[in-house]
Scaffold this motif. Structure first.
Motif, PDB file in Angstrom:
ATOM      1  N   LEU A  75     -27.512 -77.591  39.543  1.00 33.10           N
ATOM      2  CA  LEU A  75     -28.322 -78.174  40.660  1.00 33.10           C
ATOM      3  C   LEU A  75     -28.565 -77.167  41.896  1.00 33.10           C
ATOM      4  CD1 LEU A  75     -28.713 -81.821  41.666  1.00 33.10           C
ATOM      5  CD2 LEU A  75     -29.453 -79.784  42.925  1.00 33.10           C
ATOM      6  N   LEU A  76     -29.863 -76.620  42.145  1.00 35.83           N
ATOM      7  CA  LEU A  76     -29.784 -75.725  43.204  1.00 35.83           C
ATOM      8  C   LEU A  76     -30.796 -76.318  44.133  1.00 35.83           C
ATOM      9  CD1 LEU A  76     -29.411 -73.825  40.696  1.00 35.83           C
ATOM     10  CD2 LEU A  76     -31.058 -72.186  41.761  1.00 35.83           C
ATOM     11  N   ASN A  77     -30.690 -76.382  45.439  1.00 34.04           N
ATOM     12  CA  ASN A  77     -31.600 -77.020  46.446  1.00 34.04           C
ATOM     13  C   ASN A  77     -31.246 -76.269  47.735  1.00 34.04           C
ATOM     14  OD1 ASN A  77     -30.711 -79.637  48.948  1.00 34.04           O
ATOM     15  ND2 ASN A  77     -32.722 -79.291  47.720  1.00 34.04           N
ATOM     16  N   ILE A  78     -32.422 -76.111  48.400  1.00 34.43           N
ATOM     17  CA  ILE A  78     -32.691 -75.695  49.770  1.00 34.43           C
ATOM     18  C   ILE A  78     -33.356 -76.483  50.538  1.00 34.43           C
ATOM     19  CG2 ILE A  78     -33.843 -73.874  51.160  1.00 34.43           C
ATOM     20  CD1 ILE A  78     -33.844 -71.959  48.795  1.00 34.43           C
ATOM     21  N   THR A  79     -32.296 -76.912  51.581  1.00 38.37           N
ATOM     22  CA  THR A  79     -32.773 -77.702  52.786  1.00 38.37           C
ATOM     23  C   THR A  79     -33.346 -76.700  53.867  1.00 38.37           C
ATOM     24  OG1 THR A  79     -30.554 -77.725  53.773  1.00 38.37           O
ATOM     25  CG2 THR A  79     -30.973 -79.285  51.977  1.00 38.37           C
ATOM     26  N   THR A  80     -34.274 -77.440  54.647  1.00 39.17           N
ATOM     27  CA  THR A  80     -34.758 -76.984  55.793  1.00 39.17           C
ATOM     28  C   THR A  80     -35.389 -78.066  56.560  1.00 39.17           C
ATOM     29  OG1 THR A  80     -36.039 -75.110  56.684  1.00 39.17           O
ATOM     30  CG2 THR A  80     -37.167 -76.581  54.700  1.00 39.17           C
TER      31      THR A  80
END
Length: 466
Positions: free
Chosen positions: A156-161
């Motif tokens: 699982l790849l996730n980018i938060t911003t």
């Protein structure tokens, strides 16, 4: 054959009608009613029958619902009625993959206002259970599946911003325990991630990650031998709208090159990969096209040449037209050809829905609760104009007749005709050709590759027989 690199999902948000031009062989639309307009859509096999299904929902950062829908493929590109599943408010469909290795694909969602990501685990009954949530402290933003460590499980790849925080990449590795507790994170000095791509940028056998993060840059995370990641930014020299990049091995050196849609310059460019995740500043190819956004690189007619599909926008608010630029196979490209017209296009994908070897088109609109399916009939009626160096032209006349027209006097002409699988179906030679000649063509309609050569010239023509 050139290799296409992953990127077939494109989100649009602009100006409820829909139409398709019979130009590249798509059938008329088959439309399916859904519970809400799909602003998030994934076309992947969710039930292991070998046929891509449709999964979607209407959640965006400002619109929330508590359901997602699945349309199951009946096997010939036709779909069952939408089946609804409960979700939590704000869950946005992002991807489908088997995180826990039980053989049943799981649904991955990002939760922007919930500050995290969620997994809905597939079960043998074709349903979903045990929503598992991984908090990220900051808006969930974008997520995707990829097998980063080659263990056969989808990670699982996730980018938060958002909220004044920089982009952070979070990786949760797939495991049979369904655990989302162990998280590896990488902080950057960029903001506003738009989407995620996973591909091997330096051909070392390890997947890397690309993430467009602003109007002019995208992030590159290069995977190291120990499985960790380093990152750098790549300048795009362009104002990028939402999904403006793709990848394509343009020069056939096995390294994915950068394709950028330059809306404000009316062009699509290809910049060569230096082999290390950096890209040449000067484009190797520039195509003049109308207001492009969101390019897809794909072989639409199975001629072993990758074509370019893109949306067009007149004002930057995402377009209501789809165009294709055909690859002529000799280093030249056709002018843009209109493929579809629509309004408020929300998202579109390409996938082989009926398992005939040809890519079909799925799209939805932002304000219309329907999903539209166009099957690729692979019988294009548009034939690109011949390249400037073409010395022989072909045209169909009566049934089973084709006329060869030389642009100049030709001597010792060798003619070879192949089907799209490379099988030779016609071969002939002519000592002298100075005027049009008619030949018998006892073959069915379709696309053929014609190779013509003399002692001093040679040319390859892609010919469509209606």
């Amino acid at each position: 054959m050139k290799k296409a690199f992953p990127l077939t999902v494109f989100a649009l948000a602009a100006a409820t009608s829909i139409g398709i031009c019979q130009i590249i062989g798509f059938s008329p639309a088959q439309s399916y009613q859904v519970s809400e307009p799909f602003r998030n859509l994934v076309v992947k096999d969710v039930d292991n029958d070998g046929s891509p299904d449709i999964v979607g929902n209407g959640n965006i950062n400002t619109v929330s619902s508590r359901i997602f829908g699945v349309l199951r493929n009946l096997g010939q590109g036709a779909f069952e009625q939408e089946q609804l599943f409960n979700s939590l408010e704000g869950d946005k469909i992002q991807d489908v993959g088997d995180f826990d290795g039980d053989g049943y694909p799981d649904v991955l969602c990002s939760t922007y206002w919930g500050n995290g990501v969620a997994l809905y685990f597939g079960n043998p009954q074709g349903g979903y259970e045990n929503r598992l949530f991984a908090p990220t402290a900051v808006h969930g933003q974008v997520a995707a599946f990829a097998d980063l460590n080659n263990d056969g499980l989808q990670d699982l790849l996730n980018i938060t911003t958002g909220s004044g925080q920089p982009n952070r990449l979070h990786i949760l590795y797939g495991n049979q325990q369904r655990s989302l507790q162990q998280k590896t994170s990488y902080e950057t000095n960029t903001a506003s991630a738009r989407y995620l791509l996973s591909l091997d940028l330096n051909q070392d056998g390890r997947l890397d990650i690309a993430a467009p993060v602003s109007a002019n840059y995208f992030l590159v995370f290069m995977q190291q031998p120990d499985g960790s990641f380093t990152h750098h930014t790549v300048e795009l020299y362009s104002v990028m709208f939402e999904r403006g990049i793709s990848f394509w091995d343009y020069n056939n050196d096995k390294y994915p090159d950068l394709v950028t849609a330059h809306f404000e310059h009316d062009s699509i460019t290809v910049r060569l990969n230096n082999g290390n995740g950096h890209f040449a500043a000067k484009p190797a190819l520039t195509l003049q096209v109308p207001h492009p956004v969101q390019p897809i690189i794909a072989d639409l007619d199975n001629d072993n040449q990758l074509d370019i599909l893109f949306a067009s926008s007149a004002d930057g608010a995402w377009g209501n037209e789809l165009y294709v630029v055909r690859n002529n196979g000799n280093g030249s490209y056709s002018n843009p050809v209109l493929v579809a017209t629509t309004e408020q296009l929300a998202i579109y994908q390409l996938a082989d829905l009926n398992q005939d070897g040809y890519l079909d088109l799925v799209l939805s609109q932002a304000q219309e609760p329907q999903v539209h399916v166009f099957l690729n009939k692979a019988t294009p009626t548009h034939v690109p104009a011949p390249a400037d160096n073409t010395f022989l032209r072909l045209s169909a006349t009566a049934a089973n007749k084709v006329v060869l027209t030389p642009d100049q006097e030709l001597k010792n002409l060798q003619l070879l005709v192949l089907d799209l699988q490379g099988k030779v179906i016609f071969k002939s030679s002519y000592a002298h050709v100075a005027a049009p000649i008619e030949i018998a063509w006892p073959y069915s309609s379709g696309i053929y590759i014609v190779k013509a050569s003399t002692a001093t010239e040679q040319n390859t023509i892609r010919f469509f027989l209606p």
